[in-house]
Design a protein around this motif. Structure first.
Motif, PDB file in Angstrom:
ATOM      1  N   ALA A  33      -8.989   6.827  12.751  1.00 11.77           N
ATOM      2  CA  ALA A  33     -10.430   6.508  12.667  1.00 11.77           C
ATOM      3  C   ALA A  33     -10.841   5.014  12.969  1.00 11.77           C
ATOM      4  O   ALA A  33     -11.541   4.687  13.896  1.00 11.77           O
ATOM      5  CB  ALA A  33     -10.956   6.974  11.481  1.00 11.77           C
ATOM      6  N   TRP A  34      -9.814   3.975  12.321  1.00 11.40           N
ATOM      7  CA  TRP A  34      -9.926   2.745  12.834  1.00 11.40           C
ATOM      8  C   TRP A  34      -9.762   2.275  14.272  1.00 11.40           C
ATOM      9  O   TRP A  34     -10.396   1.497  14.749  1.00 11.40           O
ATOM     10  CB  TRP A  34      -8.878   1.871  11.899  1.00 11.40           C
ATOM     11  CG  TRP A  34      -8.739   0.448  12.195  1.00 11.40           C
ATOM     12  CD1 TRP A  34      -7.514   0.092  12.852  1.00 11.40           C
ATOM     13  CD2 TRP A  34      -9.585  -0.683  12.290  1.00 11.40           C
ATOM     14  NE1 TRP A  34      -7.599  -1.404  12.867  1.00 11.40           N
ATOM     15  CE2 TRP A  34      -8.923  -1.584  12.841  1.00 11.40           C
ATOM     16  CE3 TRP A  34     -10.872  -0.832  11.813  1.00 11.40           C
ATOM     17  CZ2 TRP A  34      -9.525  -2.913  12.968  1.00 11.40           C
ATOM     18  CZ3 TRP A  34     -11.551  -2.154  12.010  1.00 11.40           C
ATOM     19  CH2 TRP A  34     -10.726  -3.126  12.485  1.00 11.40           C
ATOM     20  N   GLY A  46      -5.956  10.625  10.412  1.00  8.70           N
ATOM     21  CA  GLY A  46      -6.728  10.039   9.107  1.00  8.70           C
ATOM     22  C   GLY A  46      -7.280   8.818   9.554  1.00  8.70           C
ATOM     23  O   GLY A  46      -7.746   8.559  10.460  1.00  8.70           O
ATOM     24  N   TRP A  47      -7.427   7.816   8.388  1.00  8.32           N
ATOM     25  CA  TRP A  47      -8.132   6.630   8.639  1.00  8.32           C
ATOM     26  C   TRP A  47      -7.655   5.630   9.594  1.00  8.32           C
ATOM     27  O   TRP A  47      -8.471   5.154  10.223  1.00  8.32           O
ATOM     28  CB  TRP A  47      -8.165   6.013   7.026  1.00  8.32           C
ATOM     29  CG  TRP A  47      -6.850   5.366   6.789  1.00  8.32           C
ATOM     30  CD1 TRP A  47      -5.935   6.285   5.948  1.00  8.32           C
ATOM     31  CD2 TRP A  47      -6.453   4.119   7.050  1.00  8.32           C
ATOM     32  NE1 TRP A  47      -4.704   5.392   5.943  1.00  8.32           N
ATOM     33  CE2 TRP A  47      -4.843   4.124   6.491  1.00  8.32           C
ATOM     34  CE3 TRP A  47      -6.867   3.054   7.845  1.00  8.32           C
ATOM     35  CZ2 TRP A  47      -4.151   2.892   6.755  1.00  8.32           C
ATOM     36  CZ3 TRP A  47      -6.121   1.916   8.018  1.00  8.32           C
ATOM     37  CH2 TRP A  47      -4.527   1.848   7.352  1.00  8.32           C
ATOM     38  N   LEU A  48      -6.275   5.767   9.809  1.00 11.63           N
ATOM     39  CA  LEU A  48      -5.816   4.925  10.877  1.00 11.63           C
ATOM     40  C   LEU A  48      -6.375   5.275  12.149  1.00 11.63           C
ATOM     41  O   LEU A  48      -6.804   4.332  13.094  1.00 11.63           O
ATOM     42  CB  LEU A  48      -4.109   4.857  10.678  1.00 11.63           C
ATOM     43  CG  LEU A  48      -3.528   3.731  11.550  1.00 11.63           C
ATOM     44  CD1 LEU A  48      -3.883   2.428  11.210  1.00 11.63           C
ATOM     45  CD2 LEU A  48      -2.047   3.979  11.607  1.00 11.63           C
TER      46      LEU A  48
END
Lengths: 46, 295
Positions: B187-188, B183-185
């Motif tokens: 992606a970061w 997820g976003w983590l």
């Protein structure tokens, strides 16, 4: 005895003592249990 | 064999030696051998499928993040094994492992050889590594805890590009179950990784200089480790040839025990008067010689 040599032996001995104390309290297993399972934080999930 | 070739060979063997389990890699699983309880002298993610040892930085955060829980539940586990292991590495070689054994350091050196514009990172940015160490590795895992007293390895979680590269990207590629949860983590972390990969092409060892918590801790041991750098100040010309080849941009003659020195020994080779050397003299009884040799 040169200061550096003295500090080296002090820190080496201290490090060895910490390792032995850690091993005695079962910390090797703690590290192993963490390392043998996929670390969700490391891979960006957790 | 010249030192630089020897060092490259050691770095390659170390990278393979710390990550030899290619079968687990092909299966999309991680190695589960007992050797993973041993802290290795390098920033090498234990979630890399092929890794056979434990990353000391990850292990340290794990110990700190469970410290309160352990205390509350009466378990006498204070992270002494991990702290002692790091102390052993530091006492023996200081940052020698950074220059010779660390696979992530090796990767940075390889990427810097790629053609392209090169920049020199300012020494003023060096304080950042203390920020990463104290905030993300020590403070947050210890104090940002849930109701049970359990924290998280914050450096691994939101910073470490080594974990993203060695574990995240590889596991996402070979394991569909993990890929489906990203997820976003992730992606970061991928963004952080890309930034560092670009920086690695532009500048020498940016991660070691600006971020690496293990290198920062081992650097403190450069002053007392068995392995030491020596400079003959009487012979030194102050020509700064050492600084020009130094991956961390230091003048070794100003402080041979500098906490930034990764003991790669490149400076020894380029010194026109051969006034830079190294020794394991602490281990040799009776032999005394200061790091700065003045006749």
């Amino acid at each position: 005895m040169e200061k550096r040599r003295l500090w080296f032996w002090i820190f080496l001995a201290l490090a060895l003592i910490l390792v032995v104390m850690g091993l005695a309290s079962g910390e090797f297993n703690t590290v192993w249990l963490k390392a043998k399972t996929v670390c969700l934080e490391c891979i960006g999930i957790g | 064999m010249v030192t630089e070739k020897k060092r490259r060979l050691v770095q390659l063997l170390s990278a393979l030696g710390l990550n030899p389990d290619f079968l687990s890699l092909l299966r999309g699983e991680i190695n589960q051998g007992k050797s993973k309880g041993v802290c290795v002298p390098a920033l090498n993610c234990y979630s890399c499928p092929a890794a056979i040892g434990a990353c000391p930085v990850g292990s340290l955060q794990n110990s700190l993040s469970s410290l309160r829980y352990n205390l509350a539940s009466g378990q006498k586990k204070f992270g002494l094994y991990v702290i002692g292991s790091i102390g052993l590495m530091g006492s023996v070689g200081g940052r020698l492992a950074c220059g010779w054994l660390c696979p992530f350091g090796f990767l940075q050196e390889l990427l810097y050889r790629l053609p392209g514009p090169k920049i020199q990172l300012s020494q003023k940015l060096n304080f950042l590594r203390y920020v990463f160490l104290f905030i993300f590795v020590l403070f947050l895992p210890l104090f940002l805890v849930d109701s049970l007293g359990l924290g998280a390895p914050w450096f691994c979680k939101i910073i470490c590009p080594a974990g993203t590269l060695e574990a995240g990207v590889i596991l996402a590629a070979v394991n569909p179950a993990i890929r489906s949860q990203l997820g976003w983590l992730f992606a970061w972390k991928t963004l952080v990784l890309i930034i560092f990969l670009v920086l690695m092409v532009l500048s020498q060892r940016p991660f070691c200089r600006l971020v690496c918590p293990l290198g920062t801790i081992l650097g403190w041991f450069n002053r007392l480790s068995a392995f030491r750098m020596k400079v003959d100040l009487e012979a030194c010309l102050r020509c700064d040839a050492c600084q020009r080849v130094c991956p961390v941009n230091i003048k070794i003659y100003e402080n041979p025990d500098s906490s930034q020195c990764i003991r790669c020994l490149k400076c020894e080779k380029v010194c026109p008067v051969s006034c830079i050397g190294h020794d394991w003299e602490v281990l040799r009884p009776g032999k005394k010689q200061p790091a700065l040799v003045q006749k």
